[in-house]
Design a protein around this motif. Structure first.
Motif, PDB file in Angstrom:
ATOM      1  N   PRO A  34     -94.584  51.729 -54.061  1.00 22.96           N
ATOM      2  CA  PRO A  34     -94.690  52.101 -55.473  1.00 22.96           C
ATOM      3  C   PRO A  34     -94.352  53.562 -55.757  1.00 22.96           C
ATOM      4  O   PRO A  34     -93.973  53.895 -56.874  1.00 22.96           O
ATOM      5  CB  PRO A  34     -96.140  51.779 -55.829  1.00 22.96           C
ATOM      6  N   ALA A  35     -94.425  54.425 -54.772  1.00 28.99           N
ATOM      7  CA  ALA A  35     -94.073  55.828 -54.981  1.00 28.99           C
ATOM      8  C   ALA A  35     -92.583  55.988 -55.290  1.00 28.99           C
ATOM      9  O   ALA A  35     -92.174  56.986 -55.875  1.00 28.99           O
ATOM     10  CB  ALA A  35     -94.452  56.665 -53.766  1.00 28.99           C
ATOM     11  N   ASN A  36     -91.799  55.003 -54.894  1.00 27.54           N
ATOM     12  CA  ASN A  36     -90.349  55.035 -55.137  1.00 27.54           C
ATOM     13  C   ASN A  36     -89.899  53.868 -56.008  1.00 27.54           C
ATOM     14  O   ASN A  36     -88.746  53.427 -55.927  1.00 27.54           O
ATOM     15  CB  ASN A  36     -89.603  55.020 -53.800  1.00 27.54           C
ATOM     16  N   ALA A  37     -90.802  53.386 -56.860  1.00 24.96           N
ATOM     17  CA  ALA A  37     -90.519  52.211 -57.682  1.00 24.96           C
ATOM     18  C   ALA A  37     -89.281  52.394 -58.555  1.00 24.96           C
ATOM     19  O   ALA A  37     -88.457  51.486 -58.677  1.00 24.96           O
ATOM     20  CB  ALA A  37     -91.727  51.860 -58.548  1.00 24.96           C
ATOM     21  N   ALA A  38     -89.132  53.558 -59.160  1.00 26.93           N
ATOM     22  CA  ALA A  38     -87.965  53.787 -60.032  1.00 26.93           C
ATOM     23  C   ALA A  38     -86.667  53.708 -59.236  1.00 26.93           C
ATOM     24  O   ALA A  38     -85.680  53.129 -59.697  1.00 26.93           O
ATOM     25  CB  ALA A  38     -88.081  55.136 -60.734  1.00 26.93           C
ATOM     26  N   ALA A  39     -86.665  54.273 -58.050  1.00 22.67           N
ATOM     27  CA  ALA A  39     -85.464  54.231 -57.207  1.00 22.67           C
ATOM     28  C   ALA A  39     -85.144  52.795 -56.809  1.00 22.67           C
ATOM     29  O   ALA A  39     -83.979  52.370 -56.889  1.00 22.67           O
ATOM     30  CB  ALA A  39     -85.654  55.101 -55.976  1.00 22.67           C
ATOM     31  N   TRP A  40     -86.159  52.037 -56.399  1.00 22.05           N
ATOM     32  CA  TRP A  40     -85.916  50.647 -56.005  1.00 22.05           C
ATOM     33  C   TRP A  40     -85.449  49.809 -57.188  1.00 22.05           C
ATOM     34  O   TRP A  40     -84.601  48.921 -57.038  1.00 22.05           O
ATOM     35  CB  TRP A  40     -87.158  50.035 -55.359  1.00 22.05           C
ATOM     36  N   LEU A  41     -85.956  50.094 -58.378  1.00 22.94           N
ATOM     37  CA  LEU A  41     -85.511  49.382 -59.562  1.00 22.94           C
ATOM     38  C   LEU A  41     -84.029  49.658 -59.839  1.00 22.94           C
ATOM     39  O   LEU A  41     -83.261  48.744 -60.157  1.00 22.94           O
ATOM     40  CB  LEU A  41     -86.359  49.770 -60.774  1.00 22.94           C
ATOM     41  N   LEU A  42     -83.616  50.905 -59.691  1.00 22.23           N
ATOM     42  CA  LEU A  42     -82.201  51.244 -59.885  1.00 22.23           C
ATOM     43  C   LEU A  42     -81.322  50.592 -58.824  1.00 22.23           C
ATOM     44  O   LEU A  42     -80.224  50.118 -59.123  1.00 22.23           O
ATOM     45  CB  LEU A  42     -82.012  52.759 -59.887  1.00 22.23           C
ATOM     46  N   VAL A  43     -81.789  50.555 -57.591  1.00 20.66           N
ATOM     47  CA  VAL A  43     -81.036  49.897 -56.521  1.00 20.66           C
ATOM     48  C   VAL A  43     -80.892  48.412 -56.840  1.00 20.66           C
ATOM     49  O   VAL A  43     -79.801  47.830 -56.720  1.00 20.66           O
ATOM     50  CB  VAL A  43     -81.713  50.110 -55.153  1.00 20.66           C
ATOM     51  N   SER A  44     -81.987  47.804 -57.268  1.00 20.90           N
ATOM     52  CA  SER A  44     -81.953  46.395 -57.632  1.00 20.90           C
ATOM     53  C   SER A  44     -80.963  46.157 -58.770  1.00 20.90           C
ATOM     54  O   SER A  44     -80.169  45.212 -58.738  1.00 20.90           O
ATOM     55  CB  SER A  44     -83.351  45.928 -58.052  1.00 20.90           C
ATOM     56  N   ARG A  45     -80.986  47.031 -59.754  1.00 21.52           N
ATOM     57  CA  ARG A  45     -80.077  46.886 -60.897  1.00 21.52           C
ATOM     58  C   ARG A  45     -78.619  47.049 -60.470  1.00 21.52           C
ATOM     59  O   ARG A  45     -77.743  46.311 -60.938  1.00 21.52           O
ATOM     60  CB  ARG A  45     -80.429  47.909 -61.984  1.00 21.52           C
ATOM     61  N   ALA A  46     -78.356  47.992 -59.602  1.00 22.93           N
ATOM     62  CA  ALA A  46     -76.992  48.199 -59.119  1.00 22.93           C
ATOM     63  C   ALA A  46     -76.480  46.949 -58.405  1.00 22.93           C
ATOM     64  O   ALA A  46     -75.338  46.516 -58.628  1.00 22.93           O
ATOM     65  CB  ALA A  46     -76.933  49.407 -58.188  1.00 22.93           C
ATOM     66  N   ALA A  47     -77.302  46.365 -57.561  1.00 21.59           N
ATOM     67  CA  ALA A  47     -76.905  45.149 -56.848  1.00 21.59           C
ATOM     68  C   ALA A  47     -76.736  43.981 -57.819  1.00 21.59           C
ATOM     69  O   ALA A  47     -75.790  43.194 -57.711  1.00 21.59           O
ATOM     70  CB  ALA A  47     -77.928  44.814 -55.771  1.00 21.59           C
ATOM     71  N   GLN A  48     -77.644  43.881 -58.777  1.00 23.08           N
ATOM     72  CA  GLN A  48     -77.578  42.791 -59.746  1.00 23.08           C
ATOM     73  C   GLN A  48     -76.340  42.890 -60.633  1.00 23.08           C
ATOM     74  O   GLN A  48     -75.748  41.881 -61.007  1.00 23.08           O
ATOM     75  CB  GLN A  48     -78.850  42.762 -60.596  1.00 23.08           C
ATOM     76  N   LEU A  49     -75.927  44.097 -60.946  1.00 24.51           N
ATOM     77  CA  LEU A  49     -74.692  44.283 -61.726  1.00 24.51           C
ATOM     78  C   LEU A  49     -73.490  43.689 -61.001  1.00 24.51           C
ATOM     79  O   LEU A  49     -72.606  43.084 -61.611  1.00 24.51           O
ATOM     80  CB  LEU A  49     -74.449  45.760 -62.020  1.00 24.51           C
ATOM     81  N   PHE A  50     -73.445  43.879 -59.689  1.00 21.29           N
ATOM     82  CA  PHE A  50     -72.367  43.289 -58.892  1.00 21.29           C
ATOM     83  C   PHE A  50     -72.404  41.768 -59.025  1.00 21.29           C
ATOM     84  O   PHE A  50     -71.375  41.134 -59.248  1.00 21.29           O
ATOM     85  CB  PHE A  50     -72.516  43.707 -57.423  1.00 21.29           C
ATOM     86  N   VAL A  51     -73.594  41.188 -58.888  1.00 18.05           N
ATOM     87  CA  VAL A  51     -73.743  39.729 -58.986  1.00 18.05           C
ATOM     88  C   VAL A  51     -73.281  39.247 -60.357  1.00 18.05           C
ATOM     89  O   VAL A  51     -72.521  38.275 -60.454  1.00 18.05           O
ATOM     90  CB  VAL A  51     -75.208  39.307 -58.724  1.00 18.05           C
ATOM     91  N   GLU A  52     -73.725  39.911 -61.404  1.00 23.98           N
ATOM     92  CA  GLU A  52     -73.362  39.498 -62.759  1.00 23.98           C
ATOM     93  C   GLU A  52     -71.859  39.621 -63.006  1.00 23.98           C
ATOM     94  O   GLU A  52     -71.277  38.805 -63.729  1.00 23.98           O
ATOM     95  CB  GLU A  52     -74.128  40.330 -63.781  1.00 23.98           C
TER      96      GLU A  52
END
Length: 104
Positions: A34-52
């Protein structure tokens, strides 16, 4: 820490399913780190953008390689800031990554 997510993508030739798994993994790490939640959310979004973008589109090895390189760049930005240990550096990295994702 963040760059290790790209290792699985290398094994799967930066496929849509590989990025999808990466997005799921990053979302799971939000709870675990959770200390890096914002970073992990951005990483998730970056990967999801590729999928979309490529889920229903043809994907050449050249395009997949370029996308993987851009994704690795995002992970490296976050890794470098995290390794420095400075909250200011991490905030700057988060903002830099967010801006990169907005250009997509």
């Amino acid at each position: 820490m963040f760059i290790e997510l790209a290792n699985g993508l290398n094994e799967q030739a930066a496929s849509v399913r590989g990025f999808e798994a990466c997005a799921r993994d990053a979302r799971g790490r939000i709870t675990d780190d959770p200390a890096n939640a914002a970073a992990w959310l951005l990483v998730s979004r970056a990967a999801q953008l590729f999928v979309e973008t490529y889920d229903d589109q043809p994907l050449t090895l050249d395009v997949a390689g370029k996308e993987l390189e851009q994704f690795r760049e995002i992970l490296q930005i976050l890794d470098s800031a995290h390794a420095g240990g400075s909250a200011d550096a991490m905030l700057e990295a988060l903002n830099k990554v967010a801006l990169k994702l907005m250009k997509v």
